[in-house]
Scaffold this active site. Structure first.
Site, PDB file in Angstrom:
ATOM      1  N   ASP A  88       0.790  -1.230   0.000  1.00  0.00           N
ATOM      2  CA  ASP A  88       0.000   0.000   0.000  1.00  0.00           C
ATOM      3  C   ASP A  88       0.829   1.291   0.000  1.00  0.00           C
ATOM      4  OD1 ASP A  88      -2.124  -1.755   0.312  1.00  0.00           O
ATOM      5  OD2 ASP A  88      -3.130  -0.502   1.795  1.00  0.00           O
ATOM      6  N   HIS A 235       3.511  -2.029   3.180  1.00  0.00           N
ATOM      7  CA  HIS A 235       3.512  -0.680   2.612  1.00  0.00           C
ATOM      8  C   HIS A 235       4.834  -0.379   1.913  1.00  0.00           C
ATOM      9  CE1 HIS A 235       0.411  -0.546   5.733  1.00  0.00           C
ATOM     10  NE2 HIS A 235      -0.128   0.461   5.073  1.00  0.00           N
TER      11      HIS A 235
END
Length: 270
Positions: A88, A235
């Site tokens: 992400d 992430h």
């Protein structure tokens, strides 16, 4: 059963025929606020009474006109020891190439949930992700984690414009998922995403690598008590992701040693 008065008012604000059609499905099928430990529940529906359309029925039953289920996907595709890795908040010029290198070395395909403005700024990274065979996910225009408290028109703009930004960065590459910033889904945002061909995407394992808790904490979180067919959240944007890169270097070989196969999140199954 007719559409609820709340949904009707939202429809008048958006003026979207596509959203209206899908929300009609929601009202008829009784799609619920999905219970989840990952934070990706329907935030706007949490205060609705238990007898409302937002809290009854089968969460995976309703589908949009596009055929995409309205329920939040948290499972990896496949019948057995399958795992979906999701990345992400990128693309990021420092960390995305490093994440891609680790994935490539371990023969892993992942799903990258990209922020529209970052995709617009770094289209070469979007294309690099796609060229390596990874899938693309829309993470909204600019990652507003309060989207669930905003008008439907704002949610629609964030979802559809974010998708368009990613598509422009990598022409011809499908954007098959939508992940709400911070997991802040609403029934409306799920309907809008599904109507435009994107499966609402949650997760089932969150090591909170974004908070930089230290490598041991990340590894412990992702290796202990894995649910069936997990979707794991990492992430590549939003700050220093050196711990994430280090964790992936350890975690991906460990998953392989445990007999897991790498796949993508469920997109069309309930």
């Amino acid at each position: 059963m007719g559409i609820t008065s709340i949904s009707a008012r939202r429809l008048r604000r958006t003026g979207s025929a596509a959203t209206a059609a899908v929300l009609g499905i929601l009202a008829v099928s009784g799609t619920p606020a999905l219970a989840a430990t990952d934070g990706s529940a329907d935030k706007a529906a949490e205060t609705k009474p238990s007898g409302s359309a937002a809290s009854a029925g089968n969460p995976g039953a309703a589908r949009s006109a596009s055929g995409i289920p309205l329920g939040i996907s948290r499972l990896a595709q496949g019948p057995g020891r399958d795992v979906a890795i999701t990345i992400d908040d990128g693309p990021d010029p420092r960390w995305t190439p490093q994440v891609l290198q680790v994935l490539r070395k371990n023969h892993v395909k992942a799903t990258f949930c990209m922020i529209g403005t970052k995709a617009q700024k770094h289209p070469e990274l979007v294309r690099a992700v796609a060229a390596d065979g990874h899938r693309l996910c829309n993470h909204s225009v600019d990652h507003d984690v309060t989207m669930d408290h905003k008008p439907v028109a704002f949610q629609k703009q964030q979802i559809l414009e974010g998708k368009a930004m990613i598509e422009k960065a990598a022409p011809g590459v499908p954007v098959g998922y939508y992940r709400a910033p911070g997991g802040a889904f609403t029934p409306d945002s799920r309907a809008i995403a599904a109507a435009s061909g994107m499966r609402p995407l949650g997760w089932s394992v969150d090591p909170k690598d974004w908070s930089r808790p230290g490598l041991p904490a990340i590894i412990s979180a992702v290796e202990e008590k894995l649910p069936q067919q997990p979707t794991v959240l990492f992430h590549d944007g939003g700050g220093d992701r050196s711990e994430t890169v280090a964790a992936l270097k350890e975690y991906l070989p460990w998953l392989t040693s445990q007999g897991y196969r790498f796949t993508f999140p469920v997109r069309t199954a309930p």
